[in-house]
Design an enzyme around this catalytic site. Structure first.
Site, PDB file in Angstrom:
ATOM      1  N   HIS A   1     -20.654  22.053 -28.106  1.00  0.00           N
ATOM      2  CA  HIS A   1     -20.724  23.487 -27.793  1.00  0.00           C
ATOM      3  C   HIS A   1     -22.047  23.821 -27.118  1.00  0.00           C
ATOM      4  O   HIS A   1     -23.028  24.149 -27.799  1.00  0.00           O
ATOM      5  CB  HIS A   1     -20.565  24.310 -29.079  1.00  0.00           C
TER       6      HIS A   1
ATOM      7  N   GLU B   1     -23.026  26.364 -25.637  1.00  0.00           N
ATOM      8  CA  GLU B   1     -23.496  27.751 -25.843  1.00  0.00           C
ATOM      9  C   GLU B   1     -24.350  27.851 -27.102  1.00  0.00           C
ATOM     10  O   GLU B   1     -25.078  28.832 -27.289  1.00  0.00           O
ATOM     11  CB  GLU B   1     -22.323  28.718 -25.907  1.00  0.00           C
TER      12      GLU B   1
ATOM     13  N   CYS C   1     -14.864  22.005 -25.721  1.00  0.00           N
ATOM     14  CA  CYS C   1     -14.201  21.730 -26.997  1.00  0.00           C
ATOM     15  C   CYS C   1     -12.675  21.725 -26.874  1.00  0.00           C
ATOM     16  O   CYS C   1     -12.140  20.796 -26.304  1.00  0.00           O
ATOM     17  CB  CYS C   1     -14.729  22.684 -28.069  1.00  0.00           C
ATOM     18  N   LEU C   2     -11.962  22.761 -27.345  1.00  0.00           N
ATOM     19  CA  LEU C   2     -10.514  22.729 -27.128  1.00  0.00           C
ATOM     20  C   LEU C   2     -10.227  22.687 -25.623  1.00  0.00           C
ATOM     21  O   LEU C   2      -9.298  22.017 -25.175  1.00  0.00           O
ATOM     22  CB  LEU C   2      -9.821  23.942 -27.773  1.00  0.00           C
TER      23      LEU C   2
ATOM     24  N   GLY D   1     -12.191  18.852 -35.012  1.00  0.00           N
ATOM     25  CA  GLY D   1     -11.493  17.966 -35.940  1.00  0.00           C
ATOM     26  C   GLY D   1     -10.549  17.026 -35.216  1.00  0.00           C
ATOM     27  O   GLY D   1      -9.978  16.115 -35.814  1.00  0.00           O
TER      28      GLY D   1
ATOM     29  N   GLY E   1     -11.402  26.594 -29.095  1.00  0.00           N
ATOM     30  CA  GLY E   1     -10.338  27.245 -29.854  1.00  0.00           C
ATOM     31  C   GLY E   1      -9.867  26.395 -31.016  1.00  0.00           C
ATOM     32  O   GLY E   1     -10.252  25.233 -31.139  1.00  0.00           O
TER      33      GLY E   1
HETATM   34  N1  LIG Z   1     -14.269  24.119 -31.405  1.00  0.00           N
HETATM   35  C1  LIG Z   1     -13.127  23.767 -30.867  1.00  0.00           C
HETATM   36  O1  LIG Z   1     -12.782  24.195 -29.760  1.00  0.00           O
HETATM   37  C2  LIG Z   1     -12.233  22.890 -31.690  1.00  0.00           C
HETATM   38  C3  LIG Z   1     -11.124  22.224 -30.921  1.00  0.00           C
HETATM   39  C4  LIG Z   1      -9.987  21.689 -31.784  1.00  0.00           C
HETATM   40  N2  LIG Z   1      -9.332  22.768 -32.473  1.00  0.00           N
HETATM   41  C5  LIG Z   1     -10.523  20.665 -32.755  1.00  0.00           C
HETATM   42  O2  LIG Z   1     -10.615  20.930 -33.944  1.00  0.00           O
HETATM   43  O3  LIG Z   1     -10.858  19.583 -32.364  1.00  0.00           O
END
Ligand SMILES: NC(=O)CC[C@H](N)C(=O)O
Length: 386
Positions: free
Chosen positions: A360, A362, A276-277, A320, A246
């Site tokens: 990721h 996926e 990730c998030l 990020g 996210g």
């Molecule tokens: N792809 C993501 O889930 C990004 C996670 C979070 N927003 C970041 O930028 O690090």
């Protein structure tokens, strides 16, 4: 068409430091402000533009030929583009691909996303690497007039992503069941078959292919909004809990997501898997901290080392922020690291089927080396049931 700025520019990008990039606009007209990142993937621009993790960001594509294969209905990662805009070196040519139903230009225009072509994306990428992801304003005006001072002021006025909970804006409004598996030639996406495990997926901005990978690994997935409570999760009687990718600052989303995850860890023995998030959420719930990176990781060829097996996987990346490995508490093991910069790419709770990765798996777009993580999650649920 020339990669140089046209004689009469129709779009202008202003960085907060006052640097200007003129070029040719395509997609929607108007103005937008965002953080600017660069993505090094050579393919998959449609998946990148529709990845909800890109909310609040404009993407500079370092690969010069973007748009060649147009867009199609199957490659969307969510209903609409979520990235705020895109920047490319060469103006897209007419699409040439049997799957294309629309050109990139029309697709972006119909979805209100501004794009800029014909700029020196190498210079722009160097600026991002050197000074960190800048705040920018991007204007597309076919009559070619730009109030440059106002544009720079708009870039400076952009509040940035730190402290901002964007998951709440891109999450689903209501829970739903996912019923599609991964793409398989020649038939495309097959309907869900013989699921064995009931999984609750917390949607912080989930990409569709993550849900497809879970389904292909045997999961019957119910997707819940980001703000779902522990009670909402348990009402589904799940065999495992999945935390999605996210946008935005993990610390801001963590304000409501972390207490729920903490309760799952404290009051259940359910397997937990985050991407990730979702990885950052799990790390925060375990007591670690996240940090903003200089310019993040956005690409499809990032080497990541799995410390359990010693294997290197080539991964898809888009983040990020990062988990600060120095802050991992006792009982939490660092399982994966980036071979580009040594940053944390994975954690696991010692002795428990609770883990997450920054990349990721996926892979939409990207290499599929990390798909094993979905199967590992399924095995953890099988072991728990045994
Ligand atoms: N792809 C993501 O889930 C990004 C996670 C979070 N927003 C970041 O930028 O690090």
């Amino acid at each position: 068409m020339s990669a140089a700025a046209p004689d009469r520019p129709t779009a202008c990008l202003a960085l907060a430091d006052g640097t200007l990039f003129y070029g040719q606009g395509f997609g929607a007209t108007g103005q937008t402000e965002a953080e600017l990142c660069f993505n090094t993937a050579m393919t998959g621009y449609q998946e990148i533009m529709t990845d909800p993790s890109y909310a609040g960001q404009i993407v500079t594509f370092t690969f010069p030929h973007i748009g060649n294969v147009g867009v199609n209905p199957e490659d969307d990662e969510t209903a609409d583009p979520v990235a705020a805009g895109m920047i490319v070196k060469w103006m897209p040519t007419d699409p040439s691909n049997w799957r294309a139903v629309q050109g990139l230009d029309q697709w972006l225009a119909s979805r209100g996303r501004i794009a800029l072509g014909g700029v020196d994306t190498r210079r722009l990428t160097r600026a991002i690497r050197q000074s960190g992801a800048p705040h920018v304003a991007l204007a597309h005006n076919p009559d070619g007039s730009f109030d440059v001072e106002a544009l720079v002021a708009a870039a400076r006025g952009f509040a940035g992503l730190e402290g901002v909970d964007l998951a709440r804006e891109v999450t689903c409004a209501q829970s739903y069941r996912w019923n599609e598996m991964r793409w398989a030639w020649p038939d495309g996406y097959a309907p869900l078959q013989d699921p064995k495990y009931k999984v609750v997926a917390l949607d912080y901005g989930a990409k569709r292919n993550i849900l497809r990978c879970l389904a292909s690994a045997g999961c019957d997935v119910t997707v819940l909004p980001a703000t779902a409570s522990f009670e909402d999760v348990m009402a589904q009687n799940p065999d495992g809990v999945f935390l999605s990718n996210g946008p935005g600052d993990p610390a801001a989303t963590g304000a409501y997501a972390v207490p729920m995850i903490r309760q799952v860890l404290d009051d259940t023995d359910l397997p937990v898997f985050g991407i990730c998030l979702g990885h950052q959420m799990l790390a925060l719930a375990l007591g670690a901290q996240t940090i903003k990176m200089n310019h993040g990781h956005h690409g499809a060829n990032h080497p990541v080392k799995d410390h359990d097996t010693g294997k290197v996987e080539i991964t898809s990346m888009n983040h990020g922020f990062a988990v600060d490995a120095q802050t991992l508490p006792q009982g939490v093991v660092e399982t994966h690291t980036s071979l580009f910069d040594g940053s944390n790419c994975g954690i696991r709770m010692d002795g428990r089927p609770v883990w997450s990765v920054q990349h990721h798996p996926e892979a939409s777009p990207g290499p599929q080396d990390s798909y094993y993580l979905f199967e590992r999650f399924a095995r953890a649920m099988a072991d728990r049931a045994a």
